[in-house]
Scaffold this active site. Sequence first.
Site, PDB file in Angstrom:
ATOM      1  NE  ARG A 171       1.229  -2.826  -2.156  1.00 60.07           N
ATOM      2  CZ  ARG A 171       1.625  -3.931  -1.567  1.00 60.07           C
ATOM      3  NH1 ARG A 171       1.217  -5.107  -2.010  1.00 60.07           N
ATOM      4  NH2 ARG A 171       2.427  -3.878  -0.544  1.00 60.07           N
TER       5      ARG A 171
ATOM      6  CG  HIS B 259       7.290 -12.813  -1.403  1.00 60.83           C
ATOM      7  ND1 HIS B 259       6.318 -12.265  -0.615  1.00 60.83           N
ATOM      8  CD2 HIS B 259       7.846 -13.817  -0.694  1.00 60.83           C
ATOM      9  CE1 HIS B 259       6.292 -12.899   0.548  1.00 60.83           C
ATOM     10  NE2 HIS B 259       7.208 -13.852   0.519  1.00 60.83           N
TER      11      HIS B 259
ATOM     12  CG  ASN C 298       2.273 -12.331  -2.255  1.00 58.01           C
ATOM     13  OD1 ASN C 298       2.761 -11.976  -1.176  1.00 58.01           O
ATOM     14  ND2 ASN C 298       2.457 -11.653  -3.373  1.00 58.01           N
TER      15      ASN C 298
ATOM     16  NE  ARG D 140      10.396  -4.067  -2.064  1.00 57.98           N
ATOM     17  CZ  ARG D 140       9.064  -4.050  -1.906  1.00 57.98           C
ATOM     18  NH1 ARG D 140       8.371  -5.162  -2.129  1.00 57.98           N
ATOM     19  NH2 ARG D 140       8.451  -2.947  -1.545  1.00 57.98           N
TER      20      ARG D 140
ATOM     21  CB  ALA E 242       3.411  -6.606   5.193  1.00 53.46           C
TER      22      ALA E 242
ATOM     23  CD  GLU F 234       7.766 -17.098   1.499  1.00 52.59           C
ATOM     24  OE1 GLU F 234       8.651 -17.975   1.588  1.00 52.59           O
ATOM     25  OE2 GLU F 234       7.783 -16.053   2.164  1.00 52.59           O
TER      26      GLU F 234
ATOM     27  CE1 TYR G 150       5.057  -5.849  -4.239  1.00 55.73           C
ATOM     28  CE2 TYR G 150       4.306  -3.604  -3.861  1.00 55.73           C
ATOM     29  CZ  TYR G 150       4.963  -4.732  -3.425  1.00 55.73           C
ATOM     30  OH  TYR G 150       5.521  -4.756  -2.169  1.00 55.73           O
TER      31      TYR G 150
ATOM     32  N   PRO H 152      -2.529  -9.014   2.606  1.00 54.98           N
ATOM     33  CG  PRO H 152      -1.280  -8.175   4.369  1.00 54.98           C
ATOM     34  CD  PRO H 152      -1.806  -9.459   3.795  1.00 54.98           C
ATOM     35  CG  ASN H 153      -1.660  -3.379   1.708  1.00 59.48           C
ATOM     36  OD1 ASN H 153      -2.603  -2.606   1.884  1.00 59.48           O
ATOM     37  ND2 ASN H 153      -0.796  -3.667   2.663  1.00 59.48           N
TER      38      ASN H 153
HETATM   39  C1  DQA Z   1       5.154  -8.877  -1.403  1.00 59.93           C
HETATM   40  C2  DQA Z   1       6.409  -8.405  -0.676  1.00 59.93           C
HETATM   41  C3  DQA Z   1       6.081  -7.983   0.742  1.00 59.93           C
HETATM   42  O1  DQA Z   1       7.250  -7.550   1.411  1.00 59.93           O
HETATM   43  C4  DQA Z   1       5.095  -6.828   0.707  1.00 59.93           C
HETATM   44  O2  DQA Z   1       4.742  -6.464   2.026  1.00 59.93           O
HETATM   45  C5  DQA Z   1       3.898  -7.119  -0.109  1.00 59.93           C
HETATM   46  C6  DQA Z   1       4.072  -7.812  -1.377  1.00 59.93           C
HETATM   47  C7  DQA Z   1       5.448  -9.221  -2.871  1.00 59.93           C
HETATM   48  O3  DQA Z   1       4.605  -9.884  -3.492  1.00 59.93           O
HETATM   49  O4  DQA Z   1       6.478  -8.825  -3.423  1.00 59.93           O
HETATM   50  O5  DQA Z   1       2.785  -6.744   0.245  1.00 59.93           O
HETATM   51  O6  DQA Z   1       4.671 -10.040  -0.771  1.00 59.93           O
END
Ligand code: DQA
Length: 143
Positions: free
Chosen positions: A18, A98, A72, A105, A75, A96, A23, A10-11
């Site tokens: 964003r 990020h 990735n 954070r 959240a 995984e 990011y 998501p996102n």
């Molecule tokens: C993320 C870190 C997550 O906590 C966050 O919710 C994201 C992006 C990252 O790539 O740093 O959406 O996965």
Amino acid sequence: MMQLAIINGPNLNLLGVREPHIYGNQTFEDYLTILSKRFPGVELHYYQSNVEGELINYLHTCMGKMDGVIINAGAYTHTSIALADAIAAIALPVVEVHISNVLAREEYRKTSYIASKCVGSISGLGINGYALAVQYFIDKANN
Ligand code: DQA
């Protein structure tokens, strides 16, 4: 040719727009073009969804088709037992990723439900974390 799935949760469709201070300002589509050129010996399959169940459905389709998965989960990393179960169920090596350093954070980002189902995690190395994950699979195949 090695088949790798890159899955964004998501996102992450909003990468480049964003919160660029966290990011970066590159879209994932642009980055994917660079990745494909950098790793000509790997076929990269990209999937993004903002919907938890769709991510799970896509993970299931990876069985028998992919040599590995890079995810990735955004959240959902911090909330989804269902995603963790899907990663365990497909019996494929999953890395995984990020972009940000989730351990530096908010407290709620310090828990990953998926980490223990993955072969390893890359966090905080920016968008280049995906390339490092691809390199992991290449090195593993060449050993
Ligand atoms: C993320 C870190 C997550 O906590 C966050 O919710 C994201 C992006 C990252 O790539 O740093 O959406 O996965």
